[in-house]
Write a protein that holds these residues in place. Structure first.
Motif, mmCIF file in Angstrom:
data_model
loop_
_atom_site.group_PDB
_atom_site.id
_atom_site.type_symbol
_atom_site.label_atom_id
_atom_site.label_comp_id
_atom_site.label_asym_id
_atom_site.label_seq_id
_atom_site.Cartn_x
_atom_site.Cartn_y
_atom_site.Cartn_z
ATOM 1 N N HIS A 1 3.551 0.177 -7.383
ATOM 2 C CA HIS A 1 2.309 -0.196 -8.070
ATOM 3 C C HIS A 1 1.598 -1.352 -7.371
ATOM 4 O O HIS A 1 0.410 -1.592 -7.628
ATOM 5 C CB HIS A 1 2.597 -0.565 -9.532
ATOM 6 C CG HIS A 1 2.663 0.616 -10.445
ATOM 7 N ND1 HIS A 1 3.675 1.544 -10.387
ATOM 8 C CD2 HIS A 1 1.834 1.048 -11.434
ATOM 9 C CE1 HIS A 1 3.469 2.475 -11.298
ATOM 10 N NE2 HIS A 1 2.368 2.204 -11.942
ATOM 11 N N ARG A 2 2.307 -2.067 -6.513
ATOM 12 C CA ARG A 2 1.678 -3.096 -5.692
ATOM 13 C C ARG A 2 1.199 -2.529 -4.357
ATOM 14 O O ARG A 2 0.644 -3.254 -3.531
ATOM 15 C CB ARG A 2 2.662 -4.240 -5.414
ATOM 16 C CG ARG A 2 3.172 -4.971 -6.624
ATOM 17 C CD ARG A 2 2.112 -5.745 -7.351
ATOM 18 N NE ARG A 2 1.443 -6.734 -6.530
ATOM 19 C CZ ARG A 2 0.513 -7.580 -6.975
ATOM 20 N NH1 ARG A 2 0.156 -7.537 -8.250
ATOM 21 N NH2 ARG A 2 -0.066 -8.442 -6.176
ATOM 22 N N GLY A 3 1.402 -1.225 -4.134
ATOM 23 C CA GLY A 3 0.979 -0.601 -2.880
ATOM 24 C C GLY A 3 2.008 -0.695 -1.777
ATOM 25 O O GLY A 3 1.706 -0.451 -0.613
ATOM 26 N N TRP A 4 3.268 -1.034 -2.126
ATOM 27 C CA TRP A 4 4.340 -1.132 -1.132
ATOM 28 C C TRP A 4 5.176 0.146 -1.144
ATOM 29 O O TRP A 4 5.277 0.830 -2.156
ATOM 30 C CB TRP A 4 5.247 -2.323 -1.431
ATOM 31 C CG TRP A 4 4.530 -3.645 -1.496
ATOM 32 C CD1 TRP A 4 3.433 -4.019 -0.795
ATOM 33 C CD2 TRP A 4 4.847 -4.762 -2.344
ATOM 34 N NE1 TRP A 4 3.052 -5.295 -1.132
ATOM 35 C CE2 TRP A 4 3.897 -5.789 -2.077
ATOM 36 C CE3 TRP A 4 5.843 -5.018 -3.289
ATOM 37 C CZ2 TRP A 4 3.922 -7.013 -2.720
ATOM 38 C CZ3 TRP A 4 5.877 -6.240 -3.934
ATOM 39 C CH2 TRP A 4 4.919 -7.230 -3.651
ATOM 40 N N ALA A 5 5.803 0.455 -0.019
ATOM 41 C CA ALA A 5 6.655 1.644 0.052
ATOM 42 C C ALA A 5 7.686 1.465 1.150
ATOM 43 O O ALA A 5 7.367 0.959 2.232
ATOM 44 C CB ALA A 5 5.822 2.901 0.322
ATOM 45 N N ARG B 1 0.677 -4.088 -15.881
ATOM 46 C CA ARG B 1 0.454 -5.536 -15.847
ATOM 47 C C ARG B 1 0.952 -6.127 -14.526
ATOM 48 O O ARG B 1 0.337 -7.051 -13.991
ATOM 49 C CB ARG B 1 1.168 -6.199 -17.034
ATOM 50 C CG ARG B 1 0.489 -5.924 -18.369
ATOM 51 C CD ARG B 1 1.338 -6.424 -19.541
ATOM 52 N NE ARG B 1 0.638 -6.167 -20.806
ATOM 53 C CZ ARG B 1 -0.101 -7.052 -21.451
ATOM 54 N NH1 ARG B 1 -0.251 -8.272 -20.954
ATOM 55 N NH2 ARG B 1 -0.698 -6.749 -22.583
ATOM 56 N N PHE B 2 2.058 -5.608 -14.028
ATOM 57 C CA PHE B 2 2.561 -6.073 -12.732
ATOM 58 C C PHE B 2 1.582 -5.711 -11.616
ATOM 59 O O PHE B 2 1.389 -6.485 -10.665
ATOM 60 C CB PHE B 2 3.935 -5.461 -12.453
ATOM 61 C CG PHE B 2 4.694 -6.129 -11.346
ATOM 62 C CD1 PHE B 2 5.343 -7.341 -11.555
ATOM 63 C CD2 PHE B 2 4.769 -5.546 -10.094
ATOM 64 C CE1 PHE B 2 6.047 -7.964 -10.536
ATOM 65 C CE2 PHE B 2 5.470 -6.151 -9.063
ATOM 66 C CZ PHE B 2 6.116 -7.371 -9.293
ATOM 67 N N ALA B 3 0.948 -4.539 -11.731
ATOM 68 C CA ALA B 3 -0.034 -4.120 -10.726
ATOM 69 C C ALA B 3 -1.260 -5.030 -10.724
ATOM 70 O O ALA B 3 -1.916 -5.209 -9.693
ATOM 71 C CB ALA B 3 -0.462 -2.672 -10.978
ATOM 72 N N ARG B 4 -1.584 -5.631 -11.873
ATOM 73 C CA ARG B 4 -2.772 -6.479 -11.999
ATOM 74 C C ARG B 4 -2.519 -7.931 -11.593
ATOM 75 O O ARG B 4 -3.469 -8.704 -11.467
ATOM 76 C CB ARG B 4 -3.268 -6.445 -13.449
ATOM 77 C CG ARG B 4 -3.963 -5.154 -13.845
ATOM 78 C CD ARG B 4 -4.072 -4.975 -15.351
ATOM 79 N NE ARG B 4 -4.329 -6.204 -16.074
ATOM 80 C CZ ARG B 4 -4.455 -6.290 -17.395
ATOM 81 N NH1 ARG B 4 -4.309 -5.185 -18.128
ATOM 82 N NH2 ARG B 4 -4.707 -7.425 -17.992
ATOM 83 N N LEU B 5 -1.257 -8.312 -11.388
ATOM 84 C CA LEU B 5 -0.959 -9.706 -11.062
ATOM 85 C C LEU B 5 -1.576 -10.110 -9.721
ATOM 86 O O LEU B 5 -1.631 -9.297 -8.793
ATOM 87 C CB LEU B 5 0.551 -9.935 -11.007
ATOM 88 C CG LEU B 5 1.323 -9.893 -12.333
ATOM 89 C CD1 LEU B 5 2.811 -10.066 -12.079
ATOM 90 C CD2 LEU B 5 0.819 -10.968 -13.289
ATOM 91 N N PRO B 6 -2.036 -11.357 -9.589
ATOM 92 C CA PRO B 6 -2.570 -11.827 -8.308
ATOM 93 C C PRO B 6 -1.462 -11.953 -7.268
ATOM 94 O O PRO B 6 -0.276 -11.969 -7.603
ATOM 95 C CB PRO B 6 -3.161 -13.205 -8.654
ATOM 96 C CG PRO B 6 -2.413 -13.643 -9.868
ATOM 97 C CD PRO B 6 -2.108 -12.396 -10.640
ATOM 98 N N ASP B 7 -1.845 -12.056 -6.002
ATOM 99 C CA ASP B 7 -0.878 -12.168 -4.914
ATOM 100 C C ASP B 7 -0.293 -13.572 -4.850
ATOM 101 O O ASP B 7 -0.593 -14.365 -3.945
ATOM 102 C CB ASP B 7 -1.526 -11.798 -3.579
ATOM 103 C CG ASP B 7 -1.770 -10.310 -3.453
ATOM 104 O OD1 ASP B 7 -0.969 -9.542 -4.002
ATOM 105 O OD2 ASP B 7 -2.761 -9.916 -2.815
ATOM 106 N N SER B 8 0.537 -13.890 -5.804
ATOM 107 C CA SER B 8 1.230 -15.170 -5.855
ATOM 108 C C SER B 8 2.736 -14.919 -5.780
ATOM 109 O O SER B 8 3.303 -14.265 -6.668
ATOM 110 C CB SER B 8 0.892 -15.917 -7.147
ATOM 111 O OG SER B 8 1.761 -17.010 -7.342
#
Length: 432
Positions: free
Chosen positions: A369-373, A292-299
């Motif tokens: 999951h947001r694509g950060w590392a 669900r966190f991965a699906r959140l919009p960039d807000s």
């Protein structure tokens, strides 16, 4: 019209909250059943295997976890990140998963080449004959190969939040594991028999997951070079850290296997079985929260508020667990049998380190999951420095010293991952 407008929004929020509550109830209840069955299986193994055999059993299972991490290398997280963008399109989601499966098979070869020689050395070092070491290594093969695709096949149901079938498969898998373990270990109390018996049910689960995944994703496609490039770009950023975590995540076992006795290895392994209760938190997190966190919009505001709520809830739940362990150590250790009944302090230290590790892993999971590392050049030197400083001040030849080292390292990593999460969320340009 005004009245209808004001009442519609609360109803919508109530419906979403009710849906989430239902998913949490289903997943939580299933995980309690799963962990209870798994705990019974673990206790049977602990009580029936001689101490030396259980030490070997612990080493093999630890190496299995390392092999799985190496074979993944961040691929499953990359697939989840890419799949979160196209999760409503069956064709595109299937293409992402198919590409991830192809990459994982290739990574598995490298994992075997690295891990098998190390495992053989450690087994022989702790008293196994070469024949026994070979049998133990072969026994973990079914579980290893089934794991190559299981986490990727769960991506589609998790993104669509079709959770009940996943829990049903896991319950049946653990029931099969308990049956096979019970049928074999009473007659053949050897570590390689227990490992092989527990590795067969995941093969069946893998077949079931493939059928379920096909409902939401067409995975029978050729790998896509563009998607492969996107996943590998993410893997290159996360792989050094993943390799490091293969070592640091099991630092207790690795250090005690080198500097400690075979009995100490068995004690760490037995205490590790009690940490299984944390798997409930872990599965709830990876099944319901992270997707669900991965699906959140960039807000920025939405991401920060959600992240802080998740983190606070986890800290509170883990604190309650630690209080329970501190109050009732003797009752908890009773399950392991008389050989481990005096490990009161070690039990608390082990659970505390595991709680901190879970807190660190949750933040790591959310931001990846947001694509950060985190850049490996920052992550690895800082973590190694934390290990070196802690090891300098602690006696790592004792079990308590090793467990205290684990607490120091896990605590440092929890702080580091939480700070990085906050920093990355603050970089999101959209605020609402």
């Amino acid at each position: 019209m005004k009245t209808e407008t004001t009442t519609a929004l609360p109803v919508s929020k109530y419906t979403k909250l009710l849906e989430l509550g239902k998913l949490v109830t289903i997943t939580g209840a299933a995980q309690l059943i799963i962990q209870l069955i798994g705990f019974v299986s673990a206790v049977i193994v602990i009580r029936l295997l001689p101490t030396q055999q259980y030490a070997l059993y612990t080493l093999v299972n630890t190496m299995l976890g390392t092999m799985i991490l190496l074979a993944d290398g961040g691929i499953s997280t990359g697939v989840m990140s890419q799949g979160g963008k196209v999760w409503q399109n069956r064709q595109k989601l299937g293409l992402v998963i198919a590409t991830g499966l192809d990459l994982r098979r290739k990574f598995a070869v490298g994992s075997l080449l690295v891990a098998v020689p190390v495992l053989l050395y450690l087994l022989v070092h702790h008293g196994a004959s070469w024949l026994m070491a070979l049998l133990l290594t072969l026994a973990l093969i079914p579980a290893f190969f089934s794991s190559l695709s299981s986490t990727l096949l769960e991506v589609a149901p998790k993104l669509t939040q079709d959770i009940a079938p996943l829990q049903k498969i896991q319950v049946h898998t653990n029931i099969l594991r308990l049956i096979l373990t019970s049928l074999t270990i009473f007659t053949f109390p050897w570590a390689y028999v227990a490992i092989f018996a527990s590795g067969l049910p995941p093969v069946w689960a893998n077949w079931q997951l493939r059928k379920k995944s096909a409902t939401y994703a067409d995975i029978d496609q050729s790998p896509d070079p563009v998607i492969r490039k996107d996943i590998l770009t993410f893997v290159k950023r996360i792989l050094p850290g993943a390799i490091y975590y293969c070592a640091s995540g099991q630092i207790t076992i690795w250090l005690i296997s080198v500097f400690g006795s075979t009995t100490a290895v068995a004690q760490v392994g037995a205490l590790g079985r009690l940490v299984m209760v944390l798997s409930v938190f872990n599965v709830l997190f990876s099944t319901l929260i992270a997707p669900r966190f991965a699906r959140l919009p960039d807000s920025r505001n939405l991401l920060m508020g959600t992240y802080l709520k998740i983190t606070f809830a986890m800290i509170l739940a883990l604190a309650v667990l630690l209080l329970f362990v501190w109050l009732f150590p003797a009752q908890i250790l009773w399950a392991l049998g008389p050989a481990y009944a005096n490990l009161h302090t070690e039990l608390f230290l082990n659970i505390a380190g595991s709680c901190l590790g879970l807190l660190a892993g949750s933040s790591f999971s959310l931001y990846t999951h947001r694509g950060w590392a985190i850049k490996p050049v920052i992550l690895i030197p800082l973590s190694i420095a934390a290990i070196a400083v802690s090891a300098y001040f602690l006696d790592i030849s004792t079990l308590q010293g090793i467990l205290l080292l684990n607490i120091c390292v896990a605590g440092f990593e929890a702080v580091m991952h939480m700070l990085f999460s906050v920093i990355m969320i603050n970089k999101v340009s959209i605020t609402n």
